[in-house]
Design a protein around this motif. Structure first.
Motif, PDB file in Angstrom:
ATOM      1  N   UNK A   3      16.443  20.474  43.774  1.00  0.00           N
ATOM      2  CA  UNK A   3      16.179  21.071  42.341  1.00  0.00           C
ATOM      3  C   UNK A   3      15.581  20.062  41.424  1.00  0.00           C
ATOM      4  N   UNK A   4      16.079  18.947  41.275  1.00  0.00           N
ATOM      5  CA  UNK A   4      15.631  17.929  40.281  1.00  0.00           C
ATOM      6  C   UNK A   4      14.236  17.345  41.020  1.00  0.00           C
ATOM      7  N   UNK A   5      14.293  17.024  42.343  1.00  0.00           N
ATOM      8  CA  UNK A   5      13.152  16.590  42.856  1.00  0.00           C
ATOM      9  C   UNK A   5      11.818  17.623  42.709  1.00  0.00           C
ATOM     10  N   UNK A   6      12.139  18.816  42.567  1.00  0.00           N
ATOM     11  CA  UNK A   6      10.651  19.892  42.271  1.00  0.00           C
ATOM     12  C   UNK A   6      10.451  19.616  40.707  1.00  0.00           C
ATOM     13  N   UNK A   7      11.596  19.052  39.909  1.00  0.00           N
ATOM     14  CA  UNK A   7      11.292  19.156  38.526  1.00  0.00           C
ATOM     15  C   UNK A   7      10.379  17.849  38.454  1.00  0.00           C
ATOM     16  N   UNK A   8      10.593  16.724  39.106  1.00  0.00           N
ATOM     17  CA  UNK A   8      10.043  15.568  39.234  1.00  0.00           C
ATOM     18  C   UNK A   8       8.578  15.715  39.505  1.00  0.00           C
ATOM     19  N   UNK A   9       8.495  16.615  40.603  1.00  0.00           N
ATOM     20  CA  UNK A   9       6.936  17.025  41.168  1.00  0.00           C
ATOM     21  C   UNK A   9       6.399  17.756  40.049  1.00  0.00           C
ATOM     22  N   UNK A  10       7.032  18.717  39.555  1.00  0.00           N
ATOM     23  CA  UNK A  10       6.088  19.412  38.296  1.00  0.00           C
ATOM     24  C   UNK A  10       5.777  18.603  37.279  1.00  0.00           C
ATOM     25  N   UNK A  11       6.497  17.700  36.723  1.00  0.00           N
ATOM     26  CA  UNK A  11       6.664  16.692  35.668  1.00  0.00           C
ATOM     27  C   UNK A  11       5.140  15.796  36.081  1.00  0.00           C
ATOM     28  N   UNK A  12       5.300  15.327  37.445  1.00  0.00           N
ATOM     29  CA  UNK A  12       4.301  14.434  37.760  1.00  0.00           C
ATOM     30  C   UNK A  12       2.749  14.974  37.776  1.00  0.00           C
ATOM     31  N   UNK A  14       1.992  17.838  36.216  1.00  0.00           N
ATOM     32  CA  UNK A  14       1.701  18.166  34.654  1.00  0.00           C
ATOM     33  C   UNK A  14       0.947  17.009  34.038  1.00  0.00           C
ATOM     34  N   UNK A  15       1.640  15.921  34.169  1.00  0.00           N
ATOM     35  CA  UNK A  15       1.075  14.778  33.629  1.00  0.00           C
ATOM     36  C   UNK A  15      -0.261  14.489  34.012  1.00  0.00           C
ATOM     37  N   UNK A  16      -0.726  14.761  35.608  1.00  0.00           N
ATOM     38  CA  UNK A  16      -1.987  14.482  35.859  1.00  0.00           C
ATOM     39  C   UNK A  16      -2.845  15.632  35.523  1.00  0.00           C
ATOM     40  N   UNK A  17      -2.267  16.595  34.831  1.00  0.00           N
ATOM     41  CA  UNK A  17      -3.448  17.508  34.443  1.00  0.00           C
ATOM     42  C   UNK A  17      -3.080  19.091  35.029  1.00  0.00           C
ATOM     43  N   UNK A  18      -2.507  19.310  36.059  1.00  0.00           N
ATOM     44  CA  UNK A  18      -2.130  20.505  36.750  1.00  0.00           C
ATOM     45  C   UNK A  18      -1.350  21.551  35.709  1.00  0.00           C
ATOM     46  N   UNK A  19      -1.550  22.557  36.113  1.00  0.00           N
ATOM     47  CA  UNK A  19      -0.765  23.653  35.347  1.00  0.00           C
ATOM     48  C   UNK A  19       0.252  24.351  36.403  1.00  0.00           C
ATOM     49  N   UNK A  20       1.417  24.529  36.009  1.00  0.00           N
ATOM     50  CA  UNK A  20       2.421  25.132  36.813  1.00  0.00           C
ATOM     51  C   UNK A  20       2.147  26.653  36.705  1.00  0.00           C
ATOM     52  N   UNK A  21       1.717  27.411  37.786  1.00  0.00           N
ATOM     53  CA  UNK A  21       1.696  28.914  37.624  1.00  0.00           C
ATOM     54  C   UNK A  21       2.826  29.822  37.482  1.00  0.00           C
ATOM     55  N   UNK A  22       2.739  30.788  36.840  1.00  0.00           N
ATOM     56  CA  UNK A  22       3.992  31.641  36.717  1.00  0.00           C
ATOM     57  C   UNK A  22       4.638  32.188  38.065  1.00  0.00           C
ATOM     58  N   UNK A  23       3.349  32.617  39.013  1.00  0.00           N
ATOM     59  CA  UNK A  23       3.731  33.189  40.196  1.00  0.00           C
ATOM     60  C   UNK A  23       2.821  32.390  41.225  1.00  0.00           C
ATOM     61  N   UNK A  24       3.370  32.533  42.409  1.00  0.00           N
ATOM     62  CA  UNK A  24       2.740  32.027  43.717  1.00  0.00           C
ATOM     63  C   UNK A  24       1.267  32.610  43.895  1.00  0.00           C
ATOM     64  N   UNK A  91       2.067  12.391  45.107  1.00  0.00           N
ATOM     65  CA  UNK A  91       1.411  13.671  45.089  1.00  0.00           C
ATOM     66  C   UNK A  91       0.174  13.975  44.448  1.00  0.00           C
ATOM     67  N   UNK A  92       0.386  13.266  43.197  1.00  0.00           N
ATOM     68  CA  UNK A  92      -1.019  13.742  42.238  1.00  0.00           C
ATOM     69  C   UNK A  92      -2.246  13.108  42.996  1.00  0.00           C
ATOM     70  N   UNK A  93      -2.118  12.017  43.444  1.00  0.00           N
ATOM     71  CA  UNK A  93      -3.186  11.233  44.092  1.00  0.00           C
ATOM     72  C   UNK A  93      -3.768  11.939  45.447  1.00  0.00           C
ATOM     73  N   UNK A  94      -2.670  12.419  46.023  1.00  0.00           N
ATOM     74  CA  UNK A  94      -2.964  13.176  47.320  1.00  0.00           C
ATOM     75  C   UNK A  94      -3.552  14.505  47.156  1.00  0.00           C
ATOM     76  N   UNK A 127       9.091   7.970  38.023  1.00  0.00           N
ATOM     77  CA  UNK A 127       9.111   9.309  38.236  1.00  0.00           C
ATOM     78  C   UNK A 127      10.224  10.060  37.369  1.00  0.00           C
ATOM     79  N   UNK A 128      11.386   9.368  37.269  1.00  0.00           N
ATOM     80  CA  UNK A 128      12.219  10.246  36.433  1.00  0.00           C
ATOM     81  C   UNK A 128      12.066  10.285  35.006  1.00  0.00           C
ATOM     82  N   UNK A 129      10.777   9.933  34.475  1.00  0.00           N
ATOM     83  CA  UNK A 129      10.659   9.711  32.945  1.00  0.00           C
ATOM     84  C   UNK A 129       9.466  10.670  32.707  1.00  0.00           C
TER      85      UNK A 129
END
Ligand code: SF4
Length: 364
Positions: A3-12, A14-24, A91-94, A127-129
């Protein structure tokens, strides 16, 4: 931890300009952050990935990515990138690089390239910040990554690498940042939290420093290992007023022979002495556990020993699992695996037993 790793991925991202969608359905890219601890979890992911039938860009991330590496592309050709837990910061670079390719082509170009990263060893502290916490009142905070215990049934040391401790100053900084966002509750995470060691700060000292943070109302931690538990640890749970009076202490089996085969590093007598001390020191403290039934070669008598221990220990709750063979682990090499019907029978029996104990304790 996932769960925490998923938050880290979302945070990274978002910072790189992506948006988290409400549904898949709304998403162009779907990332599966996966767990390999049981086969059932893996089977569900393969089936979900298959359900997209090439309609999305799919990323396989986490322990399954580490486990399957580039073979994941053969298993399901819909997958575009495979990224292990130690490589999530890439992930953002990939994703940008996959999209970069897309700008040169006319249609569905993301699917034509495959990228995998599974060689990472250390995660960068940054990544934790990213300030991304799903719950606006509660934060999961990783204090250590990986595990070096090599319990014989467990795939974690192979997919998440050896135990590494984050610097205690970095952990305190992350918690202060979370508190500044309005978060008041924290859960410390690690595969084996009570082995934490960033000299001179051990786990007990870390708990004391966190307890002293102003703005924090409550905190707890997962998971402790019996072989690293001590009376001082229990006294810290008793004395630190913001620390939740609860201990999750995985037992796994009530048979000494099975515990030895599991490479757990304690015997039943040690475990019982520990929980006895915990209850004497932390009066009224909750106690929960993990149990695996049907470890290879477990006899009826050994299973009964676990049931006797469950009756004796009177856990408030227990996570009870049927043994699941994980390729590459020591236990998977033991040929004498139990039949599925035996696993089911034992699982149900001990689950019923624990349910009745939990119910009785809740009533009280
Ligand atoms: S302590 Fe044992 S069960 Fe827990 S993560 Fe480490 S190897 Fe796996």
């Amino acid at each position: 931890m996932n769960v925490r790793d998923s938050e880290v991925i979302c945070g990274l991202l978002q910072k790189a300009g992506y948006r988290i969608s409400a549904t898949d359905q709304d998403a162009e890219i779907v990332i599966f952050n996966t767990c390999s601890v049981r086969k059932h979890a893996e089977d569900r992911v393969w089936s979900l990935i298959g359900s997209y039938k090439g309609s999305k860009v799919i990323g396989l991330v986490g322990c399954m990515a580490q486990n399957y590496k580039e073979q994941a592309f053969q298993r399901d050709s819909n997958i575009s990138f495979v990224v292990g837990p130690q490589d999530i910061h890439k992930l953002p670079v990939i994703i940008k690089s996959l999209q970069g390719d897309s700008s040169c082509k006319d249609s569905s170009p993301l699917l034509e390239r495959k990228i995998w990263e599974t060689e990472g060893v250390l995660r960068p502290e940054e990544i934790y910040h990213t300030d991304f916490y799903q719950d606006k009142n509660h934060a999961f905070v990783v204090i250590s990554e990986g595990c070096s215990n090599f319990c014989s049934y467990c795939v974690v040391p192979y997919v998440r690498g050896p135990l590494r401790h984050r610097k205690y100053k970095d952990i305190l900084t992350e918690i202060r940042e979370a508190l500044a966002l309005g978060i008041t509750k924290v859960t410390l995470l690690g595969q084996n939290v009570n082995a934490y060691d960033d000299r001179p700060v051990n786990f007990i000292k870390l708990l004391a420093q966190i307890n002293a943070l102003s703005g924090l109302k409550e905190f707890d931690f997962f998971t402790s290992h019996p072989k690293d538990a001590s009376l001082d640890f229990f006294k810290a749970i008793r004395d630190l007023e913001k620390l939740v009076k609860r201990l999750h202490l995985p037992l796994q089996s009530g048979s000494d022979r099975i515990l030895k085969l599991m490479n757990r590093g304690y015997v039943v007598k040690d475990y019982l002495a520990l929980i006895d001390s915990y209850r004497k020191i932390v009066k009224g403290g909750l106690l929960t556990t993990d149990i695996i039934v049907g470890f290879p070669t477990e006899t009826d008598r050994e299973f009964k020993e676990t049931c006797v221990l469950v009756k004796q220990a009177r856990f408030n709750a227990a996570y009870i699992f049927k043994y699941s063979s994980r390729p590459g682990t020591e236990a998977a090499k033991i040929f004498d695996q139990l039949k599925q019907s035996q696993l089911e029978k034992r699982h149900k029996k001990i689950l019923d037993l624990q349910r009745s104990i939990s119910k009785e304790l809740r009533k009280r």
